[in-house]
Design a protein around this motif. Structure first.
Motif, PDB file in Angstrom:
ATOM      1  N   TYR A  45       0.930   9.706 -11.252  1.00  0.00           N
ATOM      2  CA  TYR A  45       1.766  10.693 -10.559  1.00  0.00           C
ATOM      3  C   TYR A  45       3.234  10.533 -10.948  1.00  0.00           C
ATOM      4  CZ  TYR A  45       4.099  13.188  -6.786  1.00  0.00           C
ATOM      5  OH  TYR A  45       4.918  14.043  -6.078  1.00  0.00           O
ATOM      6  N   TYR A  62     -12.030  -6.556  -9.316  1.00  0.00           N
ATOM      7  CA  TYR A  62     -12.005  -5.974 -10.658  1.00  0.00           C
ATOM      8  C   TYR A  62     -12.718  -6.888 -11.647  1.00  0.00           C
ATOM      9  CZ  TYR A  62      -8.465  -2.964  -8.613  1.00  0.00           C
ATOM     10  OH  TYR A  62      -7.790  -2.087  -7.802  1.00  0.00           O
ATOM     11  N   SER A  72      -6.862   0.917 -12.960  1.00  0.00           N
ATOM     12  CA  SER A  72      -6.808   1.364 -11.571  1.00  0.00           C
ATOM     13  C   SER A  72      -5.369   1.606 -11.135  1.00  0.00           C
ATOM     14  CB  SER A  72      -7.474   0.325 -10.666  1.00  0.00           C
ATOM     15  OG  SER A  72      -7.368   0.694  -9.306  1.00  0.00           O
ATOM     16  N   PHE A  73      -4.456   0.712 -11.523  1.00  0.00           N
ATOM     17  CA  PHE A  73      -3.041   0.871 -11.178  1.00  0.00           C
ATOM     18  C   PHE A  73      -2.460   2.121 -11.830  1.00  0.00           C
ATOM     19  CE2 PHE A  73       1.435  -0.339 -12.363  1.00  0.00           C
ATOM     20  CZ  PHE A  73       1.967  -0.131 -11.105  1.00  0.00           C
ATOM     21  N   TYR A  74      -2.853   2.386 -13.076  1.00  0.00           N
ATOM     22  CA  TYR A  74      -2.358   3.578 -13.772  1.00  0.00           C
ATOM     23  C   TYR A  74      -2.850   4.858 -13.109  1.00  0.00           C
ATOM     24  CZ  TYR A  74      -2.292   7.295 -17.250  1.00  0.00           C
ATOM     25  OH  TYR A  74      -2.134   8.501 -17.876  1.00  0.00           O
ATOM     26  N   VAL A  75      -4.138   4.929 -12.819  1.00  0.00           N
ATOM     27  CA  VAL A  75      -4.718   6.147 -12.240  1.00  0.00           C
ATOM     28  C   VAL A  75      -4.225   6.387 -10.817  1.00  0.00           C
ATOM     29  CG1 VAL A  75      -6.870   7.264 -11.537  1.00  0.00           C
ATOM     30  CG2 VAL A  75      -6.762   6.029 -13.709  1.00  0.00           C
ATOM     31  N   ASP A  76      -4.172   5.330 -10.015  1.00  0.00           N
ATOM     32  CA  ASP A  76      -3.851   5.475  -8.595  1.00  0.00           C
ATOM     33  C   ASP A  76      -2.361   5.571  -8.318  1.00  0.00           C
ATOM     34  OD1 ASP A  76      -6.555   5.297  -8.130  1.00  0.00           O
ATOM     35  OD2 ASP A  76      -6.522   3.163  -7.675  1.00  0.00           O
ATOM     36  N   THR A  77      -1.528   4.971  -9.165  1.00  0.00           N
ATOM     37  CA  THR A  77      -0.100   4.883  -8.851  1.00  0.00           C
ATOM     38  C   THR A  77       0.790   5.487  -9.935  1.00  0.00           C
ATOM     39  OG1 THR A  77      -0.524   2.847  -7.621  1.00  0.00           O
ATOM     40  CG2 THR A  77       1.755   3.300  -8.224  1.00  0.00           C
ATOM     41  N   GLN A 116      -8.044  -3.721 -13.810  1.00  0.00           N
ATOM     42  CA  GLN A 116      -6.961  -3.703 -12.838  1.00  0.00           C
ATOM     43  C   GLN A 116      -5.846  -2.763 -13.275  1.00  0.00           C
ATOM     44  OE1 GLN A 116      -5.660  -7.721 -12.371  1.00  0.00           O
ATOM     45  NE2 GLN A 116      -7.426  -8.359 -11.167  1.00  0.00           N
ATOM     46  N   LYS A 169      -1.193  -2.740  -5.955  1.00  0.00           N
ATOM     47  CA  LYS A 169      -2.431  -3.446  -5.672  1.00  0.00           C
ATOM     48  C   LYS A 169      -2.134  -4.843  -5.118  1.00  0.00           C
ATOM     49  CE  LYS A 169      -4.586   0.052  -7.379  1.00  0.00           C
ATOM     50  NZ  LYS A 169      -5.243   1.009  -6.478  1.00  0.00           N
ATOM     51  N   GLY A 185       1.841   1.956  -3.382  1.00  0.00           N
ATOM     52  CA  GLY A 185       0.750   2.121  -4.330  1.00  0.00           C
ATOM     53  C   GLY A 185       0.524   0.883  -5.170  1.00  0.00           C
ATOM     54  N   SER A 189       0.825  -1.207   0.000  1.00  0.00           N
ATOM     55  CA  SER A 189       0.000   0.000   0.000  1.00  0.00           C
ATOM     56  C   SER A 189       0.857   1.254   0.000  1.00  0.00           C
ATOM     57  CB  SER A 189      -0.934  -0.018   1.210  1.00  0.00           C
ATOM     58  OG  SER A 189      -1.698   1.164   1.284  1.00  0.00           O
TER      59      SER A 189
END
Length: 435
Positions: free
Chosen positions: A318, A301, A310-315, A307, A289, A287, A284
């Motif tokens: 940035y 998912y 989500s990994f691209y947007v959340d981690t 999946q 999953k 970032g 976590s």
């Protein structure tokens, strides 16, 4: 370690009054240095997180793009920096290796540095070891007449000074001054250390054949040396390295001696649950999953594509945004930026769907004036075809004020007008005759 003890330790080390290995460890303790790199990377979850992030960045193609005059975007293949960033940053590294290594350093040390050598067609990028670089802010103009952030690189007993314009500096999201990043391992030191100790305990239990500690009750009075030999004898029979010669089922003990094992059950201490929770904490913090470190218990998912999104947007978003901003500022001139040049990672590589979905999506894009047929074929690694550079689409997709215009023959407009006039004239003539 107290100052007095530190001084004594330094004296013993310098006068060589101790063994070589002990001297080295004592010297490390005296200087306050603790090399934990090996032990941290040996922790499975920590290593897996570093691997996921470094490989994710390394697999994304980095392109140099340009906004043209009509507002479109083209790939600037003719620019001298395109080959450097996209294919070969230096003669010894591919772009995949280079950006993976930069991401590995950024996460493990908190900062990653690359030296920009040369300019134009002779530009190359060289990674500097993060643990050999110090950041100095020369506000007193000691290093130069211009106050700036300088990077001091030590190598071979020499110091090399680089200005902020010569170094690509990438840092973690955790920073209290915006200049130097804080590695995740520093923030999760206790958690990572606990995981390492738990793994060592498990390894030791495997080595001993899951034979727990035992209490030996004896009636004789043994001296220190005899007690040590007695203990070693029992351990020699009870111990195990899980090979055929060492595993023994019978332990001979002297008369009047009782061997009482102390059973340690991993289930009672919730060993697996605690270890799994610690792994999720480390993931976590990076970032990552749970499914990316092999935990599929709570996967919610709908598909692998969801999946990755989500990994691209959340981690990754940035991280990639920081890369692009740093490269745009350090490698492109102000004039080039004004002319529409910019670096961008192609994230479509990790968001790519199955072949059926790709075909359906591209077909819709072509039929709705988004892609030309040749652009869609290029995305599927197909050659261009004659006449495939024109935008196609549904004929009904037109502005409302031009509705019906597609049925008008503009070339025969004058003939149609004359035919209409004659027709109206005939109709009027017939009507007048009847009247």
């Amino acid at each position: 370690m107290k100052l007095k003890e530190r001084i004594k330790t330094a004296y013993r080390v310098l006068t060589n009054k101790t063994s070589k290995d002990t001297a080295m460890q004592q010297l490390i303790d005296f200087l306050g240095l603790h090399d934990t790199k090996e032990s941290e990377l040996s922790e499975a979850t920590y290593f897996a997180c570093l691997k996921v992030l470094s490989e994710s960045v390394g697999k994304l193609p980095l392109k140099l793009l340009q906004h043209n005059e009509d507002g479109g975007v083209v790939t600037a293949r003719g620019h001298p920096l395109y080959f450097v960033l996209h294919d070969r940053p230096n003669p010894y590294m591919t772009s995949t290796t280079f950006w993976s290594t930069m991401e590995q350093n950024r996460n493990h040390y908190g900062d990653a540095y690359a030296w920009i050598k040369g300019a134009g067609t002779k530009t190359s990028l060289w990674i500097l070891p993060s643990d050999s670089v110090e950041i100095w802010y020369d506000d007193q103009k000691i290093l130069s007449d211009v106050p700036d952030i300088y990077y001091i690189y030590s190598h071979g007993g020499k110091l090399y000074k680089f200005s902020s314009e010569q170094i690509i500096h990438l840092k973690t999201s955790s920073s209290f001054d915006g200049i130097k990043g804080i590695p995740v391992r520093e923030q999760l030191k206790s958690t990572i250390s606990g995981n390492i100790k738990s793994q060592k305990m498990l390894n030791q239990m495997y080595k001993s054949g899951f034979t727990a500690k035992a209490v030996v009750q004896y009636t004789a009075d043994l001296s220190g040396d005899n007690l040590k030999k007695f203990k070693e004898m029992i351990e020699d029979f009870a111990g195990s390295d899980l090979d055929d010669e060492e595993v023994k089922n019978i332990i001979p003990i002297p008369v009047g001696t009782t061997l009482t094992p102390l059973n340690v059950k991993l289930a009672d201490s919730q060993f697996i649950d605690i270890k799994k929770y610690s792994a999720l904490q480390i993931a976590s913090a990076f970032g990552i999953k749970p499914n990316q470190i092999g935990d599929y218990e709570k996967s919610s998912y709908a598909s692998a594509e969801a999946q990755q999104l989500s990994f691209y947007v959340d981690t990754l978003l940035y991280i990639l945004k920081q890369y692009e901003e740093e490269l745009n500022y350090k490698l492109l001139s102000r004039e080039e930026i004004d002319n529409g040049y910019y670096f961008k990672f192609n994230v479509a590589v990790i968001l790519r769907a199955d072949l059926k979905t790709q075909i359906e999506t591209l077909s819709q894009a072509v039929s709705n004036f988004i892609y030309t047929p040749n652009e869609a074929r290029a995305l599927l690694d197909k050659p261009a075809v004659p006449g495939g550079d024109k935008l196609l689409g549904n004929g009904a997709s037109i502005p409302v004020e031009l509705a019906g215009a597609q049925y008008t023959n503009l070339e025969g407009k004058e003939e149609a007008k004359q035919w209409m006039e004659k027709t109206i004239e005939k109709i009027l003539t017939k009507l007048l005759k009847k009247v």
